[in-house]
Design a protein around this motif. Structure first.
Motif, PDB file in Angstrom:
ATOM      1  N   THR A  40       0.835  -1.199   0.000  1.00 59.45           N
ATOM      2  CA  THR A  40       0.000   0.000   0.000  1.00 59.45           C
ATOM      3  C   THR A  40       0.872   1.251   0.000  1.00 59.45           C
ATOM      4  OG1 THR A  40      -0.051   0.162   2.403  1.00 59.45           O
ATOM      5  CG2 THR A  40      -1.762  -1.218   1.357  1.00 59.45           C
ATOM      6  N   VAL A  41       0.258   2.383  -0.247  1.00 56.12           N
ATOM      7  CA  VAL A  41       0.967   3.666  -0.191  1.00 56.12           C
ATOM      8  C   VAL A  41       1.583   3.850   1.191  1.00 56.12           C
ATOM      9  CG1 VAL A  41       0.650   6.176  -0.203  1.00 56.12           C
ATOM     10  CG2 VAL A  41      -0.385   4.783  -2.008  1.00 56.12           C
ATOM     11  N   GLU A  42       0.820   3.529   2.227  1.00 55.59           N
ATOM     12  CA  GLU A  42       1.315   3.701   3.600  1.00 55.59           C
ATOM     13  C   GLU A  42       2.528   2.818   3.863  1.00 55.59           C
ATOM     14  OE1 GLU A  42      -1.939   3.013   2.801  1.00 55.59           O
ATOM     15  OE2 GLU A  42      -2.708   5.042   3.109  1.00 55.59           O
ATOM     16  N   GLU A  43       2.446   1.554   3.441  1.00 54.52           N
ATOM     17  CA  GLU A  43       3.577   0.638   3.633  1.00 54.52           C
ATOM     18  C   GLU A  43       4.804   1.134   2.878  1.00 54.52           C
ATOM     19  OE1 GLU A  43       1.567  -3.741   4.269  1.00 54.52           O
ATOM     20  OE2 GLU A  43       1.635  -2.944   2.238  1.00 54.52           O
ATOM     21  N   LEU A  44       4.619   1.457   1.614  1.00 51.22           N
ATOM     22  CA  LEU A  44       5.742   1.902   0.791  1.00 51.22           C
ATOM     23  C   LEU A  44       6.359   3.185   1.329  1.00 51.22           C
ATOM     24  CD1 LEU A  44       4.206   1.053  -2.675  1.00 51.22           C
ATOM     25  CD2 LEU A  44       6.329   0.074  -1.747  1.00 51.22           C
ATOM     26  N   ASP A  82       4.373  10.836  -5.659  1.00 53.43           N
ATOM     27  CA  ASP A  82       3.747  10.353  -6.891  1.00 53.43           C
ATOM     28  C   ASP A  82       4.305   8.984  -7.285  1.00 53.43           C
ATOM     29  OD1 ASP A  82       2.141  12.587  -7.090  1.00 53.43           O
ATOM     30  OD2 ASP A  82       3.447  13.617  -8.539  1.00 53.43           O
ATOM     31  N   ALA A  83       5.600   8.789  -7.102  1.00 53.07           N
ATOM     32  CA  ALA A  83       6.223   7.506  -7.432  1.00 53.07           C
ATOM     33  C   ALA A  83       5.686   6.404  -6.515  1.00 53.07           C
ATOM     34  CB  ALA A  83       7.739   7.609  -7.315  1.00 53.07           C
ATOM     35  N   ILE A  84       5.533   6.715  -5.243  1.00 50.57           N
ATOM     36  CA  ILE A  84       4.999   5.735  -4.291  1.00 50.57           C
ATOM     37  C   ILE A  84       3.552   5.394  -4.636  1.00 50.57           C
ATOM     38  CG2 ILE A  84       4.266   5.474  -1.881  1.00 50.57           C
ATOM     39  CD1 ILE A  84       6.952   6.888  -1.138  1.00 50.57           C
ATOM     40  N   ALA A  85       2.776   6.401  -4.983  1.00 48.52           N
ATOM     41  CA  ALA A  85       1.381   6.162  -5.369  1.00 48.52           C
ATOM     42  C   ALA A  85       1.323   5.249  -6.598  1.00 48.52           C
ATOM     43  CB  ALA A  85       0.671   7.488  -5.645  1.00 48.52           C
ATOM     44  N   LEU A  86       2.221   5.447  -7.540  1.00 44.82           N
ATOM     45  CA  LEU A  86       2.272   4.605  -8.731  1.00 44.82           C
ATOM     46  C   LEU A  86       2.680   3.174  -8.367  1.00 44.82           C
ATOM     47  CD1 LEU A  86       2.087   4.272 -11.784  1.00 44.82           C
ATOM     48  CD2 LEU A  86       4.453   5.097 -11.934  1.00 44.82           C
ATOM     49  N   LEU A  87       3.693   3.036  -7.524  1.00 47.46           N
ATOM     50  CA  LEU A  87       4.131   1.700  -7.087  1.00 47.46           C
ATOM     51  C   LEU A  87       2.986   0.922  -6.443  1.00 47.46           C
ATOM     52  CD1 LEU A  87       7.617   2.486  -5.526  1.00 47.46           C
ATOM     53  CD2 LEU A  87       7.187   0.951  -7.460  1.00 47.46           C
ATOM     54  N   ALA A  88       2.156   1.604  -5.697  1.00 50.23           N
ATOM     55  CA  ALA A  88       1.065   0.953  -4.968  1.00 50.23           C
ATOM     56  C   ALA A  88      -0.051   0.457  -5.894  1.00 50.23           C
ATOM     57  CB  ALA A  88       0.499   1.897  -3.916  1.00 50.23           C
TER      58      ALA A  88
END
Length: 126
Positions: A40-44, A82-88
């Motif tokens: 998730t975004v939070e985890e990442l 934004d990169a983290i949101a994309l990864l999630a």
């Protein structure tokens, strides 16, 4: 110390090497399929902060999805958020394996991205 969280893709050869290495060293872990239960975004966000690595290191740069999305050219201009949101959005974008170490999964003490045996030895064989 509690069991590390091992995020992997079942068909990934590097993940298989990491799994074999942990099994050979008697290291117990909790396995999570990064494809069906992506971070998730939070985890990442937590893991990125703990790792101390640039966000680019969390991307599976050799993956088909990364290439088809043209992320090599887009990633340098993206913010970390934004990169983290994309990864999630898709576990196949995330570099694997990921190993989350610590007594509290919400506050890990170490995050290992990819399988580099010397790093894993330093973190796990103390």
């Amino acid at each position: 110390m509690s069991q590390p969280l091992f995020l992997c893709h079942p068909r990934c050869s590097t993940c298989a090497k990491a799994r074999t290495w942990m099994n050979d060293h008697g290291i117990a872990y909790v396995e999570r399929d990064i494809r069906t239960d992506n971070p998730t975004v939070e985890e990442l966000t937590r893991w990125h902060a703990v790792s101390g690595l640039p966000i680019r290191r969390f991307f599976n740069t050799s993956g088909q999805l990364y290439r088809s999305m043209g992320l090599k050219d887009k990633l340098p201009s993206m913010s970390d958020a934004d990169a983290i949101a994309l990864l999630a959005t898709d576990g196949m974008l995330v570099k694997r394996p990921l190993l989350i170490i610590g007594d509290d999964v919400d506050a890990p003490t170490a995050v290992l991205v990819g399988f580099r045996q010397p790093e894993w030895e330093s973190a796990l064989l103390v």
